[in-house]
Design a protein around this motif. Structure first.
Motif, PDB file in Angstrom:
ATOM      1  N   LEU A   8       0.992  -0.999   0.315  1.00  0.00           N
ATOM      2  CA  LEU A   8       0.212   0.190   0.083  1.00  0.00           C
ATOM      3  C   LEU A   8       0.853   0.946   0.025  1.00  0.00           C
ATOM      4  CD1 LEU A   8      -2.858  -0.992   2.237  1.00  0.00           C
ATOM      5  CD2 LEU A   8      -3.141  -0.955  -0.049  1.00  0.00           C
ATOM      6  N   ALA A   9       2.333   1.136   0.140  1.00  0.00           N
ATOM      7  CA  ALA A   9       3.170   3.092   0.107  1.00  0.00           C
ATOM      8  C   ALA A   9       3.610   2.676  -0.827  1.00  0.00           C
ATOM      9  CB  ALA A   9       4.456   2.290   1.076  1.00  0.00           C
ATOM     10  N   GLU A  10       3.358   1.690  -2.378  1.00  0.00           N
ATOM     11  CA  GLU A  10       3.605   2.073  -3.498  1.00  0.00           C
ATOM     12  C   GLU A  10       2.608   2.754  -3.991  1.00  0.00           C
ATOM     13  OE1 GLU A  10       6.233  -1.507  -5.946  1.00  0.00           O
ATOM     14  OE2 GLU A  10       6.642  -1.654  -3.744  1.00  0.00           O
ATOM     15  N   LYS A  11       2.800   4.169  -4.510  1.00  0.00           N
ATOM     16  CA  LYS A  11       1.847   4.551  -6.041  1.00  0.00           C
ATOM     17  C   LYS A  11       1.176   3.740  -6.628  1.00  0.00           C
ATOM     18  CE  LYS A  11       0.489   9.300  -6.332  1.00  0.00           C
ATOM     19  NZ  LYS A  11       1.172  10.665  -6.672  1.00  0.00           N
ATOM     20  N   TRP A  46      -1.829   2.015  -6.525  1.00  0.00           N
ATOM     21  CA  TRP A  46      -3.643   2.468  -6.529  1.00  0.00           C
ATOM     22  C   TRP A  46      -3.536   3.427  -7.651  1.00  0.00           C
ATOM     23  CZ3 TRP A  46      -6.288   3.867  -1.946  1.00  0.00           C
ATOM     24  CH2 TRP A  46      -4.563   3.523  -0.610  1.00  0.00           C
ATOM     25  N   TYR A  66      -7.639   0.609  -4.980  1.00  0.00           N
ATOM     26  CA  TYR A  66      -5.565   0.148  -3.834  1.00  0.00           C
ATOM     27  C   TYR A  66      -6.173  -0.878  -5.262  1.00  0.00           C
ATOM     28  CZ  TYR A  66      -7.151  -2.269   0.155  1.00  0.00           C
ATOM     29  OH  TYR A  66      -7.872  -2.629   1.087  1.00  0.00           O
ATOM     30  N   ASP A  84      -1.675   9.620  -1.506  1.00  0.00           N
ATOM     31  CA  ASP A  84      -0.242  10.614  -1.137  1.00  0.00           C
ATOM     32  C   ASP A  84      -0.845  10.392   0.381  1.00  0.00           C
ATOM     33  OD1 ASP A  84       0.301  11.097  -3.739  1.00  0.00           O
ATOM     34  OD2 ASP A  84       0.437  12.896  -3.587  1.00  0.00           O
ATOM     35  N   SER A 100      -2.490   8.582   2.555  1.00  0.00           N
ATOM     36  CA  SER A 100      -2.216   7.074   2.880  1.00  0.00           C
ATOM     37  C   SER A 100      -0.786   6.183   2.118  1.00  0.00           C
ATOM     38  CB  SER A 100      -3.441   6.414   1.841  1.00  0.00           C
ATOM     39  OG  SER A 100      -4.912   6.918   2.234  1.00  0.00           O
ATOM     40  N   ILE A 101      -0.066   6.835   1.368  1.00  0.00           N
ATOM     41  CA  ILE A 101       1.270   6.483   1.943  1.00  0.00           C
ATOM     42  C   ILE A 101       1.899   6.804   2.292  1.00  0.00           C
ATOM     43  CG2 ILE A 101       3.258   6.224  -0.485  1.00  0.00           C
ATOM     44  CD1 ILE A 101       1.386   6.623  -2.667  1.00  0.00           C
ATOM     45  N   ASP A 102       1.617   8.096   2.629  1.00  0.00           N
ATOM     46  CA  ASP A 102       2.655   8.691   4.216  1.00  0.00           C
ATOM     47  C   ASP A 102       2.262   7.670   5.097  1.00  0.00           C
ATOM     48  OD1 ASP A 102       3.604  10.386   2.412  1.00  0.00           O
ATOM     49  OD2 ASP A 102       2.294  12.155   3.234  1.00  0.00           O
ATOM     50  N   TYR A 132       1.068   4.651   5.078  1.00  0.00           N
ATOM     51  CA  TYR A 132       1.761   3.742   5.444  1.00  0.00           C
ATOM     52  C   TYR A 132       3.415   3.529   5.757  1.00  0.00           C
ATOM     53  CZ  TYR A 132      -2.651   1.527   4.710  1.00  0.00           C
ATOM     54  OH  TYR A 132      -4.856   1.296   5.131  1.00  0.00           O
ATOM     55  N   ASN A 133       3.860   4.632   4.700  1.00  0.00           N
ATOM     56  CA  ASN A 133       5.302   4.601   5.854  1.00  0.00           C
ATOM     57  C   ASN A 133       5.902   4.736   6.808  1.00  0.00           C
ATOM     58  OD1 ASN A 133       6.205   4.277   2.683  1.00  0.00           O
ATOM     59  ND2 ASN A 133       6.213   5.999   2.169  1.00  0.00           N
TER      60      ASN A 133
END
Length: 94
Positions: free
Chosen positions: A27-30, A33, A47, A71, A73-75, A77-78
């Motif tokens: 999920l941390a990879e754009k 998505w 996703y 963005d 959501s990615i932040d 999960y990172n």
């Protein structure tokens, strides 16, 4: 002093399994998505899961709002992936 060592060396928080970590990395990879436009004019963020099915997450009024949600959501999960590495020093006193 033994009590403090015991408290520091034992973890009361649940351990995160490898499947969850793999899911968060995914999920941390754009690239996993996408944004689709709905018939009502709104934009939906989705996703792709491991079975290659698209899962809807949020709806926004603008495409910029949808991309901003992705963005965020990615932040999120990172940050989760960073925190599972353990505590990090943020300030030291001398």
């Amino acid at each position: 002093m033994t009590y403090f060592y015991y408290r520091a060396s034992t973890s009361s928080q649940p351990q995160i399994n490898e499947e969850t970590i793999k899911y968060w990395k995914h999920l941390a990879e754009k690239k996993n998505w996408r944004i689709v436009q709905l018939p009502n004019g709104f934009y939906q963020t989705e996703y792709q899961d491991f079975d290659e099915a698209w899962v809807d997450v949020t709806r926004r009024e603008t495409i910029d709002g949808a991309e901003s949600a992705i963005d965020s959501s990615i932040d999120h999960y990172n940050k989760r992936l960073e925190f599972i590495k353990g505590p990090k020093v943020v300030k030291e006193f001398k």
